[in-house]
Scaffold this active site. Structure first.
Site, PDB file in Angstrom:
ATOM      1  N   ASN A   1      -6.866  21.992  -6.945  1.00 15.39           N
ATOM      2  CA  ASN A   1      -8.074  21.378  -7.515  1.00 15.39           C
ATOM      3  C   ASN A   1      -8.384  20.073  -6.782  1.00 15.39           C
ATOM      4  OD1 ASN A   1      -6.791  19.053  -8.995  1.00 15.39           O
ATOM      5  ND2 ASN A   1      -5.732  20.763  -9.989  1.00 15.39           N
TER       6      ASN A   1
ATOM      7  N   PRO B   1       3.635  26.245 -17.603  1.00 14.31           N
ATOM      8  CA  PRO B   1       4.077  25.449 -18.762  1.00 14.31           C
ATOM      9  C   PRO B   1       3.130  24.265 -18.961  1.00 14.31           C
ATOM     10  CG  PRO B   1       5.555  25.145 -16.875  1.00 14.31           C
ATOM     11  CD  PRO B   1       4.604  26.246 -16.514  1.00 14.31           C
TER      12      PRO B   1
ATOM     13  N   ASP C   1      -3.527  25.249 -14.805  1.00 14.82           N
ATOM     14  CA  ASP C   1      -3.153  25.939 -16.047  1.00 14.82           C
ATOM     15  C   ASP C   1      -2.512  27.299 -15.761  1.00 14.82           C
ATOM     16  OD1 ASP C   1      -3.975  24.038 -17.985  1.00 14.82           O
ATOM     17  OD2 ASP C   1      -6.061  24.525 -17.510  1.00 14.82           O
TER      18      ASP C   1
ATOM     19  N   PHE D   1      -4.479  12.868 -20.464  1.00 14.55           N
ATOM     20  CA  PHE D   1      -5.833  12.743 -19.939  1.00 14.55           C
ATOM     21  C   PHE D   1      -6.593  14.005 -20.315  1.00 14.55           C
ATOM     22  CE2 PHE D   1      -6.898   9.240 -16.973  1.00 14.55           C
ATOM     23  CZ  PHE D   1      -5.760   8.473 -17.155  1.00 14.55           C
TER      24      PHE D   1
ATOM     25  N   LYS E   1      -1.916  18.782 -28.933  1.00 12.35           N
ATOM     26  CA  LYS E   1      -0.702  18.456 -28.176  1.00 12.35           C
ATOM     27  C   LYS E   1       0.111  17.353 -28.842  1.00 12.35           C
ATOM     28  CE  LYS E   1      -2.800  19.854 -23.768  1.00 12.35           C
ATOM     29  NZ  LYS E   1      -2.623  19.937 -22.327  1.00 12.35           N
TER      30      LYS E   1
HETATM   31  O1  PMT Z   1      -6.770  12.216  -9.121  1.00 14.63           O
HETATM   32  P1  PMT Z   1      -8.193  11.637  -9.106  1.00 14.63           P
HETATM   33  O2  PMT Z   1      -9.019  12.183  -7.984  1.00 14.63           O
HETATM   34  O3  PMT Z   1      -8.180  10.121  -9.153  1.00 14.63           O
HETATM   35  O4  PMT Z   1      -8.931  12.133 -10.430  1.00 14.63           O
HETATM   36  C1  PMT Z   1      -8.464  11.694 -11.679  1.00 14.63           C
HETATM   37  C2  PMT Z   1      -8.445  12.849 -12.710  1.00 14.63           C
HETATM   38  C3  PMT Z   1      -9.866  13.291 -13.000  1.00 14.63           C
HETATM   39  C4  PMT Z   1      -7.617  14.017 -12.186  1.00 14.63           C
HETATM   40  C5  PMT Z   1      -7.741  12.266 -13.983  1.00 14.63           C
HETATM   41  O5  PMT Z   1      -8.470  11.154 -14.442  1.00 14.63           O
HETATM   42  C6  PMT Z   1      -7.639  13.326 -15.079  1.00 14.63           C
HETATM   43  O6  PMT Z   1      -8.545  13.549 -15.864  1.00 14.63           O
HETATM   44  N1  PMT Z   1      -6.453  14.018 -15.161  1.00 14.63           N
HETATM   45  C7  PMT Z   1      -6.233  15.129 -16.066  1.00 14.63           C
HETATM   46  C8  PMT Z   1      -6.922  16.346 -15.544  1.00 14.63           C
HETATM   47  C9  PMT Z   1      -6.620  17.575 -16.375  1.00 14.63           C
HETATM   48  O7  PMT Z   1      -5.888  18.394 -15.942  1.00 14.63           O
HETATM   49  O8  PMT Z   1      -7.163  17.562 -17.564  1.00 14.63           O
HETATM   50  P2  PMT Z   1      -6.930  18.784 -18.648  1.00 14.63           P
HETATM   51  O9  PMT Z   1      -7.935  18.476 -19.704  1.00 14.63           O
HETATM   52  O10 PMT Z   1      -7.004  20.100 -17.976  1.00 14.63           O
HETATM   53  O11 PMT Z   1      -5.451  18.567 -19.164  1.00 14.63           O
HETATM   54  C10 PMT Z   1      -5.150  17.789 -20.310  1.00 14.63           C
HETATM   55  C11 PMT Z   1      -3.850  17.045 -20.134  1.00 14.63           C
HETATM   56  O12 PMT Z   1      -2.754  17.977 -20.116  1.00 14.63           O
HETATM   57  C12 PMT Z   1      -3.723  16.213 -18.867  1.00 14.63           C
HETATM   58  O13 PMT Z   1      -3.062  15.016 -19.208  1.00 14.63           O
HETATM   59  C13 PMT Z   1      -2.857  17.080 -17.957  1.00 14.63           C
HETATM   60  O14 PMT Z   1      -2.068  16.271 -17.074  1.00 14.63           O
HETATM   61  C14 PMT Z   1      -1.969  17.779 -18.972  1.00 14.63           C
HETATM   62  N2  PMT Z   1      -1.533  19.125 -18.565  1.00 14.63           N
HETATM   63  C15 PMT Z   1      -2.434  20.133 -18.400  1.00 14.63           C
HETATM   64  C16 PMT Z   1      -2.002  21.409 -18.098  1.00 14.63           C
HETATM   65  C17 PMT Z   1      -0.610  21.647 -17.936  1.00 14.63           C
HETATM   66  N3  PMT Z   1      -0.153  22.835 -17.627  1.00 14.63           N
HETATM   67  N4  PMT Z   1       0.253  20.640 -18.097  1.00 14.63           N
HETATM   68  C18 PMT Z   1      -0.169  19.383 -18.403  1.00 14.63           C
HETATM   69  O15 PMT Z   1       0.647  18.461 -18.537  1.00 14.63           O
END
Ligand code: PMT
Length: 403
Positions: free
Chosen positions: A211, A306, A280, A324, A342
Site C-alpha cells: 500500500n 493477524p 488485512d 490509527f 478492538k
Molecule cells: O505512512 P504515511 O505515508 O505517513 O501515512 C500515514 C498513514 C495514513 C499510514 C497513518 O496515518 C495511518 O492511518 N495508519 C493506519 C492505516 C491503517 O491500516 O488503518 P486501518 O483502519 O486499516 O487499521 C486500523 C488500525 O489497525 C491501524 O492502527 C493498523 O495499524 C492496525 N492494524 C490493521 C490491520 C492489521 N492486520 N493489523 C493491525 O494492527
C-alpha cells in the site's frame, strides 16, 4: 520544590479577545511561586487595562519600547536578560508573523530577539486565520527555531464560529510552563513501541500486495517520543526513511513478521502506537517461482492476516493502546467502531485518498477519539502533529495507569 518556584517569567500579551484570560494565567503563575512581569502590545491594551496586571504582579507593566521612564527603571535588554522564560499568551497571528520575520518594531518582538530564554506561544485567533497556510508556515519556522507551541483548542469562538483557535486554558498553560523547567522530559522512563509503514505480502519472488504508506507518520511519532526521553522501539515495514536518532528499529516485511516482532517484544511496553498500514489479507500461498503470464486468467486466493493492534489490546497486561484509522468517509463513525471493536484506549483517525494529508504527504490532520471524548489536531507537518499527539497520549495515559 515546584518547577516554577522563584522563576522569572514574562507574560507577553497581544491584542485578542482572549487577553482577559491572561489575568488568570498571571495569577496562577504567582500562586505557583513564579515572579511575573507583564509586557503588552498597544492593541492588547484595547482589550484589557495594564492596571489589572500591575495589581496582580505588583510590578509596572511594560508597553513601549521607546519610553525613557520605563527604560530607566528596567530597559528592554535588562528585561530580556531578567526572564527565565517568555510566554506569549494570547499570541495573535500578526505577532506570530512579526516574530517569524525577526522584526523588532515593538517591545514584545524586540524582547524575543534579545533574549536567550526559552519562548512559548499560546495562539488565539479565528479558526480560518489559524488554519491559514501563512500562519501554519510561521509556526513551523518558529518551532524549528526552538519556540514551544501551546497549541490552541477546538471549540466555540468569540466570533460565533466553531473551530480550532481557542487559546489553551491558563491552568494547562501553567502546567506546560512548569514542564519547560522540569529537568525530566515528559516521556522519561516510558517504553514506547510504534509500528510504521506498509507491509508487503508476497505473491511470488517479484510481486507483492502493498500500500501507499511511506512510514512518515509513524517515524515522526517515534522521533518525537525519543526527543521526549522515551525508550522507543520502532517496528517498521519497508520504507525509504532513516531511523530517527535515539530510536531502536526492527525492520520487517510482512504482516506476520510485524506481528511476531511486536508480540515477542511487548513485555514491559507502556504505550503501543499502531501507525502502520498493515495488509488485512495475504495470498494463501507464495509461489516460489515467478508466475508466468500465460493465457489463463490468474486468481489469487487471499487469507486474513493477524490483527496486530487487536491482539495487543487484548493482552492480559495490555499497554496503553493507540490505534490509527485510515478512512475516506464517515470518519468518526468508522473510527469509533474500531475503538470499540478492538478495545483501544485511543484512536487517531485520518482522512486518506484526498489531495492533502494521509498517505505519503509531509502533512496530516488527525481526529482523536476515546471513550466519551475526542479532539481534532489540524493539518500540520507530521513532526509537529506527532508532538501534539504525544502530548494528548501522555495526558490520557497518566490518569489511566492510576485507575
Ligand atoms: O505512512 P504515511 O505515508 O505517513 O501515512 C500515514 C498513514 C495514513 C499510514 C497513518 O496515518 C495511518 O492511518 N495508519 C493506519 C492505516 C491503517 O491500516 O488503518 P486501518 O483502519 O486499516 O487499521 C486500523 C488500525 O489497525 C491501524 O492502527 C493498523 O495499524 C492496525 N492494524 C490493521 C490491520 C492489521 N492486520 N493489523 C493491525 O494492527
Amino acid at each position: 520544590m515546584p518547577a516554577l518556584q522563584n522563576k522569572q517569567i514574562i507574560i507577553a500579551i497581544c491584542g485578542s479577545i482572549a487577553a482577559y484570560k491572561a489575568a488568570e494565567l498571571v495569577r496562577r503563575l504567582g500562586d505557583l511561586g513564579a515572579e511575573v512581569r507583564v509586557v503588552m502590545t498597544r492593541s492588547a491594551c484595547e482589550f484589557i487595562t495594564p492596571m489589572t496586571f500591575q495589581a496582580l504582579t505588583h510590578n509596572p507593566v511594560h508597553i513601549d519600547l521607546l519610553d525613557p521612564e520605563a527604560e530607566a527603571s528596567m530597559g528592554h535588554i535588562e528585561l530580556a536578560r531578567w526572564a527565565d522564560a517568555i510566554l506569549i499568551a494570547p499570541a495573535s497571528a500578526n505577532t506570530l508573523a512579526r516574530l517569524t520575520a525577526g522584526m523588532a518594531d515593538d517591545l514584545l518582538t524586540t524582547l524575543a530577539l534579545a533574549t536567550s530564554a526559552p519562548i512559548a506561544v499560546a495562539p488565539a485567533m479565528n479558526h480560518l486565520m489559524w488554519a491559514n497556510v501563512a500562519t501554519q508556515d510561521n509556526l513551523t519556522k518558529l518551532q524549528q527555531r526552538g519556540y514551544t507551541l501551546f497549541a490552541p483548542k477546538h471549540g466555540q469562538q468569540a466570533c460565533g464560529e466553531v473551530g480550532e483557535g481557542r487559546m489553551m486554558e491558563p491552568t494547562e498553560q501553567a502546567d506546560r510552563l512548569s514542564q519547560l523547567f522540569s529537568h525530566t522530559p515528559a516521556m522519561k522512563g516510558l517504553k514506547i513501541m510504534v509500528t510504521a509503514g506498509p507491509t508487503y505480502e508476497d505473491i511470488d519472488p517479484v510481486r507483492y500486495i502493498g500500500n501507499r504508506s511511506s512510514g512518515k507518520m509513524g517515524y515522526a511519532i517515534a522521533a518525537a517520543a525519543a526527543r521526549q526521553g522515551a525508550d522507543v522501539l520502532l517496528v517498521s515495514g519497508p520504507v525509504a526513511l532513516e531511523v530517527p536518532a535515539g530510536v531502536t528499529c526492527e525492520k520487517v516485511r510482512s504482516a506476520r513478521e510485524m506481528n511476531h516482532a511486536v508480540l515477542t517484544q511487548l513485555k514491559g511496553i507502556d504505550i503501543f502506537i499502531a501507525a502502520a498500514a498493515v495488509a488485512d489479507f495475504r495470498p494463501v500461498t507464495t509461489s516460489e517461482q515467478k508466475i508466468k503470464k500465460g493465457d489463463a486468467e490468474q486468481a489469487i486466493t487471499l487469507v486474513a492476516n493477524p490483527d496486530i493492534l487487536a491482539t495487543v489490546a487484548q493482552q492480559e497486561k495490555a499497554p496503553f493502546t493507540v490505534g490509527f484509522a485510515a478512512e475516506t468517509q464517515d470518519i468518526e463513525h468508522y473510527a469509533r467502531g474500531k475503538l470499540e471493536a478492538k478495545q483501544l484506549n485511543m484512536i487517531c483517525a485520518n482522512r486518506v485518498g484526498g489531495a492533502k494529508g494521509g498517505f505519503e504527504d509531509d502533512q496530516n490532520a488527525l481526529e482523536l477519539y476515546w471513550q466519551g471524548g475526542g479532539e481534532r489536531l489540524s493539518m500540520s507537518e507530521k513532526n509537529v502533529l506527532a508532538e501534539k499527539l504525544l502530548a494528548k497520549v501522555i495526558s490520557r495515559y497518566r490518569p489511566a495507569i492510576k485507575s
